[in-house]
Design a protein around this motif. Structure first.
Motif, mmCIF file in Angstrom:
data_model
loop_
_atom_site.group_PDB
_atom_site.id
_atom_site.type_symbol
_atom_site.label_atom_id
_atom_site.label_comp_id
_atom_site.label_asym_id
_atom_site.label_seq_id
_atom_site.Cartn_x
_atom_site.Cartn_y
_atom_site.Cartn_z
ATOM 1 N N LEU A 1 6.153 -59.023 5.854
ATOM 2 C CA LEU A 1 4.802 -58.928 5.290
ATOM 3 C C LEU A 1 4.844 -58.913 3.767
ATOM 4 N N LYS A 2 5.811 -58.213 3.211
ATOM 5 C CA LYS A 2 5.967 -58.186 1.763
ATOM 6 C C LYS A 2 6.275 -59.582 1.228
ATOM 7 N N LEU A 3 7.131 -60.304 1.939
ATOM 8 C CA LEU A 3 7.467 -61.671 1.538
ATOM 9 C C LEU A 3 6.241 -62.587 1.600
ATOM 10 N N VAL A 4 5.438 -62.437 2.652
ATOM 11 C CA VAL A 4 4.222 -63.249 2.767
ATOM 12 C C VAL A 4 3.278 -62.940 1.619
ATOM 13 N N ARG A 5 3.150 -61.670 1.271
ATOM 14 C CA ARG A 5 2.296 -61.297 0.121
ATOM 15 C C ARG A 5 2.797 -61.963 -1.164
ATOM 16 N N LEU A 6 4.095 -61.881 -1.395
ATOM 17 C CA LEU A 6 4.668 -62.479 -2.604
ATOM 18 C C LEU A 6 4.492 -63.996 -2.615
ATOM 19 N N GLU B 1 12.004 -54.715 9.378
ATOM 20 C CA GLU B 1 12.060 -56.171 9.235
ATOM 21 C C GLU B 1 10.657 -56.762 9.122
ATOM 22 N N HIS B 2 9.733 -56.268 9.938
ATOM 23 C CA HIS B 2 8.350 -56.758 9.855
ATOM 24 C C HIS B 2 7.705 -56.388 8.520
ATOM 25 N N LYS C 1 16.722 -49.309 17.063
ATOM 26 C CA LYS C 1 16.319 -50.708 17.236
ATOM 27 C C LYS C 1 14.867 -50.904 16.807
ATOM 28 N N THR C 2 13.987 -50.015 17.239
ATOM 29 C CA THR C 2 12.571 -50.139 16.895
ATOM 30 C C THR C 2 12.356 -49.929 15.405
ATOM 31 N N ASN C 3 13.040 -48.955 14.825
ATOM 32 C CA ASN C 3 12.901 -48.731 13.384
ATOM 33 C C ASN C 3 13.378 -49.929 12.577
ATOM 34 N N SER C 4 14.465 -50.553 13.000
ATOM 35 C CA SER C 4 14.946 -51.722 12.264
ATOM 36 C C SER C 4 13.971 -52.887 12.410
ATOM 37 N N GLN C 5 13.335 -53.016 13.568
ATOM 38 C CA GLN C 5 12.333 -54.063 13.748
ATOM 39 C C GLN C 5 11.106 -53.807 12.871
#
Length: 110
Positions: free
Chosen positions: A92-97, A87-88, A80-84
């Protein structure tokens, strides 16, 4: 009102996320080591008890059941933590793009 996130804020968020990820991996490693140690000791104690007192054979089953449940819980929490975290990282990659796109479209309109 300008709600754009600048590059420095994204870098800070990424650093916080990477620090959390590193800390989480260290904590999980310690937890797994401790879990293996306790399982080994508990299994040996239950094995000795069941060999010394055959009527206590069920202690080994209880130890295995309890540790199987705790292992399942640890693995589920880790997944669960790894998937979160993943996702984060994607967000962040999307915000950069989006920032790059916004900057390039803003500069092309000048």
């Amino acid at each position: 009102m300008n709600t754009d996130i600048d590059q420095n804020e994204i870098d800070k968020l990424e650093k916080v996320l990477n620090d959390f990820k590193d800390e989480w991996e260290i904590m999980q490693s310690k937890r797994a080591s401790k879990w293996r140690f306790y399982f080994f000791i508990s299994f040996l104690v239950s094995l000795v008890l069941s060999l010394a007192f055959p009527k206590l054979w069920w202690t080994a089953i209880i130890v295995i059941g309890c540790f199987a449940g705790s292992l399942y819980s640890m693995l589920r929490l880790n997944a669960k933590t790894n998937s979160q975290i993943i996702e984060h990282q994607k967000q962040l990659k999307l915000v950069r793009l989006l920032n790059k796109f916004h900057a390039s479209s803003f500069s092309s309109h000048k």
